[in-house]
Design an enzyme around this catalytic site. Structure first.
Site, PDB file in Angstrom:
ATOM      1  N   LYS A 166     -37.273  53.109 -31.118  1.00 33.53           N
ATOM      2  CA  LYS A 166     -36.191  53.902 -30.960  1.00 33.53           C
ATOM      3  C   LYS A 166     -34.891  53.410 -31.439  1.00 33.53           C
ATOM      4  O   LYS A 166     -34.231  53.863 -32.048  1.00 33.53           O
ATOM      5  CB  LYS A 166     -35.968  54.238 -29.251  1.00 33.53           C
ATOM      6  CG  LYS A 166     -37.053  55.081 -28.740  1.00 33.53           C
ATOM      7  CD  LYS A 166     -36.792  56.529 -29.211  1.00 33.53           C
ATOM      8  CE  LYS A 166     -37.747  56.795 -30.205  1.00 33.53           C
ATOM      9  NZ  LYS A 166     -39.043  57.607 -30.025  1.00 33.53           N
TER      10      LYS A 166
ATOM     11  N   TRP B 201     -41.299  79.862 -27.545  1.00 31.18           N
ATOM     12  CA  TRP B 201     -42.068  78.699 -27.729  1.00 31.18           C
ATOM     13  C   TRP B 201     -43.341  78.639 -26.843  1.00 31.18           C
ATOM     14  O   TRP B 201     -43.346  78.464 -25.574  1.00 31.18           O
ATOM     15  CB  TRP B 201     -41.111  77.589 -27.130  1.00 31.18           C
ATOM     16  CG  TRP B 201     -41.791  76.026 -27.644  1.00 31.18           C
ATOM     17  CD1 TRP B 201     -42.590  75.384 -26.833  1.00 31.18           C
ATOM     18  CD2 TRP B 201     -41.779  75.458 -28.952  1.00 31.18           C
ATOM     19  NE1 TRP B 201     -43.018  74.020 -27.196  1.00 31.18           N
ATOM     20  CE2 TRP B 201     -42.465  74.246 -28.611  1.00 31.18           C
ATOM     21  CE3 TRP B 201     -41.335  75.555 -30.038  1.00 31.18           C
ATOM     22  CZ2 TRP B 201     -42.594  73.314 -29.586  1.00 31.18           C
ATOM     23  CZ3 TRP B 201     -41.469  74.769 -31.234  1.00 31.18           C
ATOM     24  CH2 TRP B 201     -42.091  73.391 -30.825  1.00 31.18           C
TER      25      TRP B 201
ATOM     26  N   CYS C 116     -38.163  78.890 -23.446  1.00 31.81           N
ATOM     27  CA  CYS C 116     -38.158  79.941 -24.506  1.00 31.81           C
ATOM     28  C   CYS C 116     -36.546  80.432 -24.440  1.00 31.81           C
ATOM     29  O   CYS C 116     -36.162  80.024 -23.492  1.00 31.81           O
ATOM     30  CB  CYS C 116     -39.076  81.246 -24.356  1.00 31.81           C
ATOM     31  SG  CYS C 116     -40.858  80.700 -24.040  1.00 31.81           S
TER      32      CYS C 116
ATOM     33  N   GLU D  21     -42.193  51.183 -27.998  1.00 35.97           N
ATOM     34  CA  GLU D  21     -41.467  52.496 -28.273  1.00 35.97           C
ATOM     35  C   GLU D  21     -39.892  52.074 -28.148  1.00 35.97           C
ATOM     36  O   GLU D  21     -39.152  52.624 -28.805  1.00 35.97           O
ATOM     37  CB  GLU D  21     -42.050  53.275 -26.916  1.00 35.97           C
ATOM     38  CG  GLU D  21     -41.216  54.580 -27.062  1.00 35.97           C
ATOM     39  CD  GLU D  21     -41.361  55.613 -28.090  1.00 35.97           C
ATOM     40  OE1 GLU D  21     -42.007  55.220 -28.942  1.00 35.97           O
ATOM     41  OE2 GLU D  21     -40.292  56.460 -28.155  1.00 35.97           O
TER      42      GLU D  21
ATOM     43  N   ARG E   8     -34.392  76.930 -28.526  1.00 43.61           N
ATOM     44  CA  ARG E   8     -35.204  77.004 -27.258  1.00 43.61           C
ATOM     45  C   ARG E   8     -36.785  77.380 -27.767  1.00 43.61           C
ATOM     46  O   ARG E   8     -37.343  77.364 -26.841  1.00 43.61           O
ATOM     47  CB  ARG E   8     -34.834  77.968 -26.324  1.00 43.61           C
ATOM     48  CG  ARG E   8     -33.227  77.604 -25.507  1.00 43.61           C
ATOM     49  CD  ARG E   8     -32.973  78.439 -24.410  1.00 43.61           C
ATOM     50  NE  ARG E   8     -33.764  78.102 -23.237  1.00 43.61           N
ATOM     51  CZ  ARG E   8     -33.914  77.611 -22.382  1.00 43.61           C
ATOM     52  NH1 ARG E   8     -32.702  76.645 -22.120  1.00 43.61           N
ATOM     53  NH2 ARG E   8     -34.732  77.416 -21.518  1.00 43.61           N
TER      54      ARG E   8
ATOM     55  N   ASN F  40     -39.202  83.358 -19.383  1.00 45.15           N
ATOM     56  CA  ASN F  40     -38.983  81.964 -19.678  1.00 45.15           C
ATOM     57  C   ASN F  40     -39.819  81.224 -18.539  1.00 45.15           C
ATOM     58  O   ASN F  40     -39.127  81.424 -17.384  1.00 45.15           O
ATOM     59  CB  ASN F  40     -37.708  81.699 -20.205  1.00 45.15           C
ATOM     60  CG  ASN F  40     -37.415  79.937 -20.279  1.00 45.15           C
ATOM     61  OD1 ASN F  40     -38.539  79.401 -20.548  1.00 45.15           O
ATOM     62  ND2 ASN F  40     -36.568  79.477 -19.875  1.00 45.15           N
ATOM     63  N   GLY F  41     -40.583  80.248 -18.710  1.00 39.45           N
ATOM     64  CA  GLY F  41     -40.981  79.715 -17.712  1.00 39.45           C
ATOM     65  C   GLY F  41     -42.626  79.554 -17.744  1.00 39.45           C
ATOM     66  O   GLY F  41     -43.348  79.952 -18.637  1.00 39.45           O
TER      67      GLY F  41
ATOM     68  N   GLU G  40     -35.012  53.174 -35.025  1.00 38.84           N
ATOM     69  CA  GLU G  40     -34.841  54.503 -35.710  1.00 38.84           C
ATOM     70  C   GLU G  40     -33.521  55.146 -35.653  1.00 38.84           C
ATOM     71  O   GLU G  40     -33.212  55.845 -36.593  1.00 38.84           O
ATOM     72  CB  GLU G  40     -36.017  55.506 -35.075  1.00 38.84           C
ATOM     73  CG  GLU G  40     -36.163  56.912 -35.730  1.00 38.84           C
ATOM     74  CD  GLU G  40     -37.112  57.904 -34.740  1.00 38.84           C
ATOM     75  OE1 GLU G  40     -37.168  57.297 -33.636  1.00 38.84           O
ATOM     76  OE2 GLU G  40     -37.762  58.621 -35.264  1.00 38.84           O
TER      77      GLU G  40
ATOM     78  N   LYS H  85     -24.184  58.486 -41.045  1.00 37.60           N
ATOM     79  CA  LYS H  85     -22.654  57.807 -41.087  1.00 37.60           C
ATOM     80  C   LYS H  85     -21.925  58.834 -41.605  1.00 37.60           C
ATOM     81  O   LYS H  85     -20.596  58.599 -41.158  1.00 37.60           O
ATOM     82  CB  LYS H  85     -22.369  56.753 -42.027  1.00 37.60           C
ATOM     83  CG  LYS H  85     -23.120  55.436 -41.175  1.00 37.60           C
ATOM     84  CD  LYS H  85     -21.845  54.833 -40.416  1.00 37.60           C
ATOM     85  CE  LYS H  85     -22.039  53.415 -40.280  1.00 37.60           C
ATOM     86  NZ  LYS H  85     -21.017  52.658 -39.340  1.00 37.60           N
TER      87      LYS H  85
ATOM     88  N   HIS I 159     -47.073  32.506 -29.672  1.00 36.57           N
ATOM     89  CA  HIS I 159     -47.757  32.246 -30.877  1.00 36.57           C
ATOM     90  C   HIS I 159     -47.005  32.666 -32.143  1.00 36.57           C
ATOM     91  O   HIS I 159     -47.508  33.212 -32.983  1.00 36.57           O
ATOM     92  CB  HIS I 159     -49.113  33.070 -30.828  1.00 36.57           C
ATOM     93  CG  HIS I 159     -50.028  32.752 -29.519  1.00 36.57           C
ATOM     94  ND1 HIS I 159     -50.328  31.802 -29.376  1.00 36.57           N
ATOM     95  CD2 HIS I 159     -50.100  33.708 -28.451  1.00 36.57           C
ATOM     96  CE1 HIS I 159     -51.157  31.660 -28.013  1.00 36.57           C
ATOM     97  NE2 HIS I 159     -50.834  32.897 -27.460  1.00 36.57           N
TER      98      HIS I 159
HETATM   99  C1  F6R Z   1     -40.198  58.748 -33.218  1.00 36.46           C
HETATM  100  C2  F6R Z   1     -40.992  59.673 -34.011  1.00 36.46           C
HETATM  101  C3  F6R Z   1     -41.964  59.534 -34.946  1.00 36.46           C
HETATM  102  C4  F6R Z   1     -43.117  60.429 -34.369  1.00 36.46           C
HETATM  103  C5  F6R Z   1     -44.251  60.571 -35.331  1.00 36.46           C
HETATM  104  C6  F6R Z   1     -45.443  61.296 -34.821  1.00 36.46           C
HETATM  105  O1  F6R Z   1     -38.983  58.813 -32.620  1.00 36.46           O
HETATM  106  O2  F6R Z   1     -40.303  60.945 -33.634  1.00 36.46           O
HETATM  107  O3  F6R Z   1     -42.477  58.389 -34.770  1.00 36.46           O
HETATM  108  O4  F6R Z   1     -43.350  60.217 -33.256  1.00 36.46           O
HETATM  109  O5  F6R Z   1     -43.992  60.784 -36.703  1.00 36.46           O
HETATM  110  O6  F6R Z   1     -45.125  62.620 -35.031  1.00 36.46           O
HETATM  111  P1  F6R Z   1     -45.965  63.873 -34.186  1.00 36.46           P
HETATM  112  O7  F6R Z   1     -46.011  63.435 -32.730  1.00 36.46           O
HETATM  113  O8  F6R Z   1     -45.445  65.034 -34.297  1.00 36.46           O
HETATM  114  O9  F6R Z   1     -47.441  63.664 -34.727  1.00 36.46           O
END
Ligand code: F6R
Length: 609
Positions: free
Chosen positions: A485, A75, A2, A481, A28, A101-102, A488, A604, A504
């Site tokens: 990344k 939050w 928060c 994963e 935050r 916050n915490g 994406e 870009k 395969h």
């Molecule tokens: C990848 C990413 C997306 C989300 C996906 C699910 O970096 O951000 O693949 O992981 O859209 O989102 P949540 O977890 O919010 O349901």
């Protein structure tokens, strides 16, 4: 996570400045907001759920009297994002006003104790105990100062806090205290400030004093006084000049939110060790009784589910089915039933495919459990029981810190279940729990020691047309994963497979120089993975491996390698092993001229630092 802010001005109204400063802390937290000001010994409090601009339109946050005040942007961690749970919180008399916050770990015990002494709570937050404890500390000793009452209170709190407290009893002061949550003072010409982060006050002063853990601060018109909570000794600390631009300040000096969030993982992982036992227990009880368990999610959250299916199976002997939410109805919509349990994992708690799978299952009387970072989201409303992962808002486009937190929570659930089922020896349990505790510092070591090297690797492979990611067992999830990344954020076409599958078909793509990333924890699959590396090497692939320190065998086979500390249990390995891949994606994006915080159409068009 928060945002808190407080200020004492020599003259004028504090509220408009608090309002503006909270706007700069919205990164935050932004599910509710509140401000308290003091004038002539009287308090005015305004708060509500919703974003600051929306709340301001309804209740005019600038129209509050007095030169002193505190504010909060929330939050949610304990209690839904409702007006009643918005900060500030007050004691029974309304004289003590607190923002925080915490996470207060022992709040349930403290609350029970205070209720037994007649205190009446109105919110579901952990913070409210602080106001009542301060009130309690004044009982029988009205000569006690606010500072003393706060000191006695924080000595009894376990957990993390940055607190700012005002009181009509001593209306010329703000008392702050810190443990494991950020707190910084701003020293202006005609005002003094306290805040969670520098951006809150940077437009009005660049003189900052950082408060350390275990310190308590008294702010007044004459300045600030810092003391150690334990022995009340005085701390002499001069302000530092901060030369950040406001844009840098919001990202705490990092060029992008993505890299800031990668670096935040020690803190967010630490937060996951403070989850409420009660909810972990409840969810593991539901899992224990379930006939069949589906782990349902999209994207990165699905990869956490995939890793979790290994955790549940290996630790608790519970078979679970990780399913892409977008496929769930097609695949299981007709068979799911009253004996099915769905553990839906969603950072936002709002992903349409995940919610559709949940709704379809609910209509067939299945039990819905949730894991999310957004308390108050739809997922929390439709779940029988949910757990909040407490990672704070994730602003970068790519999920990073929320992935590792999901893994930590899911591992804790698997451990609970294993304990319930008596499937793991006490010794193994102790070992995994000890390593879970160490993960924040392990992750810190990886980021500190390997970031420069990863930058060089990213630079070397910047022009690569395609990447391969391979791992075995639970590391398959890490490989998927890592691929997501890179695609994406850096827009590099990438492929991921369980390493055993690569022969395969996928191996036919390999030609000299083709970069293949291997995820190589020293677990049961290590030996077989060495064979997979050799197959790729024989075809001329460039091997980039993520290895444990001291794994000379794989290092020798690799063109490039990144090391993570050794001795991490297999079940936890996706957490440290994904960190280098998050950094690789980030630096590949930078090297290729993309802004990793932007969606592709904009990535870009902005300057990349
Ligand atoms: C990848 C990413 C997306 C989300 C996906 C699910 O970096 O951000 O693949 O992981 O859209 O989102 P949540 O977890 O919010 O349901």
């Amino acid at each position: 996570m928060c945002g808190i802010f407080g200020c004492i001005m020599d003259e004028g109204k504090a509220a408009p400045l608090i309002h503006e400063s909270l706007k700069r802390l919205e990164y935050r937290g932004y599910d509710s907001v509140g401000i308290a000001t003091l004038e002539d010994g009287k308090a005015t409090i305004k708060k509500d759920q919703g974003k600051i601009d929306d709340v301001h339109r309804l209740i005019d946050l600038d129209d509050m009297p007095g030169p002193i005040g505190i504010g909060h942007t929330r939050w949610a961690t304990h209690g839904a994002p409702l007006k009643v749970n918005a900060h500030p919180h007050v004691d029974c008399s309304g004289q003590i006003i607190v923002v925080h916050n915490g996470i207060i770990e022992n709040f349930s015990e403290l609350r029970l104790e205070l209720e037994s002494r007649g205190h009446v709570f109105v919110s579901k937050t952990d913070t409210e105990v602080v106001a009542h404890m301060i009130e309690e500390n004044f009982k029988g000793n009205s000569a006690k100062t606010l500072e003393d009452a706060v000191r006695e209170t924080v000595k009894r709190i376990d957990g993390s806090y940055a607190l700012a407290i005002v009181s009509t009893r001593e209306p010329d002061k703000i008392i702050c205290a810190r443990n494991e949550s950020p707190l910084v003072l701003g020293v202006g010409k005609k005002a003094i400030y306290c805040a969670s982060d520098i951006p809150a006050f940077l437009p009005v002063t660049n003189k900052a004093v950082f408060v350390n853990d275990g310190e308590l601060v008294v702010l007044s018109k004459s300045g600030y006084e810092i003391r150690r909570i334990q022995d009340n000794s005085l701390v002499a600390r001069e302000p530092e000049i901060i030369d950040w631009t406001p844009e840098m300040a919001v990202k705490q000096g990092y060029p992008h939110f993505m890299i800031k969030e990668v670096h935040e993982q020690p803190e967010t992982l630490h937060n996951t060790l403070r989850l409420q036992d009660h909810y972990l227990d409840l969810i593991s009880t539901f899992l224990d009784r379930a006939n069949e368990v589906f782990l349902v999610a999209c994207g990165t959250s699905y990869h956490a589910c995939l890793a979790a299916s290994y955790m549940f199976s290996k630790l608790a002997f519970l078979p679970t089915y990780p399913v892409y939410a977008s496929e769930f109805i097609e695949q299981h919509g007709k068979s799911v039933n009253i004996d099915s349990t769905i553990l839906a994992v969603s950072q936002s708690g709002e992903t349409a495919d995940t919610l559709a799978a949940v709704t379809a299952s609910q209509q067939r009387a299945a039990t819905i459990l949730g894991l999310t970072n957004a308390i108050g989201s739809t997922l929390t409303r439709v779940s029988r029981v949910y757990i909040g992962q407490q990672s704070g808002p994730e602003i970068g486009v790519a999920a990073t810190k929320t992935f590792t937190s999901q893994l930590s929570v899911l591992c804790q659930l698997a451990l609970r279940l294993a304990k319930k089922r008596g499937k793991v020896s006490q010794q193994e349990m102790d070992f995994i729990e000890e390593k879970l505790e160490q993960l924040p510092s392990i992750v810190r070591t990886i980021v500190d020691d390997q970031e420069e090297k990863i930058k060089r690797i990213a630079d070397k492979y910047r022009e690569a047309k395609v990447f391969f990611f391979l791992g075995r067992g639970i590391s398959t999830a890490t490989a998927y994963e890592g691929r997501l990344k890179l695609m994406e954020i850096a827009y590099v076409p990438s492929i991921a497979f369980p390493a055993g599958e690569s022969k395969h078909g996928p191996i036919s793509l390999i030609e000299p120089g083709f970069p293949v990333v291997f995820i190589c924890p020293k677990d049961g699959s290590h030996k077989t993975l060495v064979g997979n590396i050799m197959e790729m090497k024989a075809r001329g692939a460039s091997i980039i491996s993520i290895v444990e320190q001291g794994d000379e065998e794989i290092k020798t086979l690799s063109d490039d390698y990144v090391e993570v500390p050794c001795g991490i249990p297999e079940i936890l390995s996706p957490i440290p092993f994904i960190i280098p891949l998050q950094l690789l994606a980030y630096y590949m994006a930078i090297g290729r001229g993309y802004n990793p915080d932007m969606p592709r159409n904009l990535a870009k068009s902005v300057t990349v630092k």
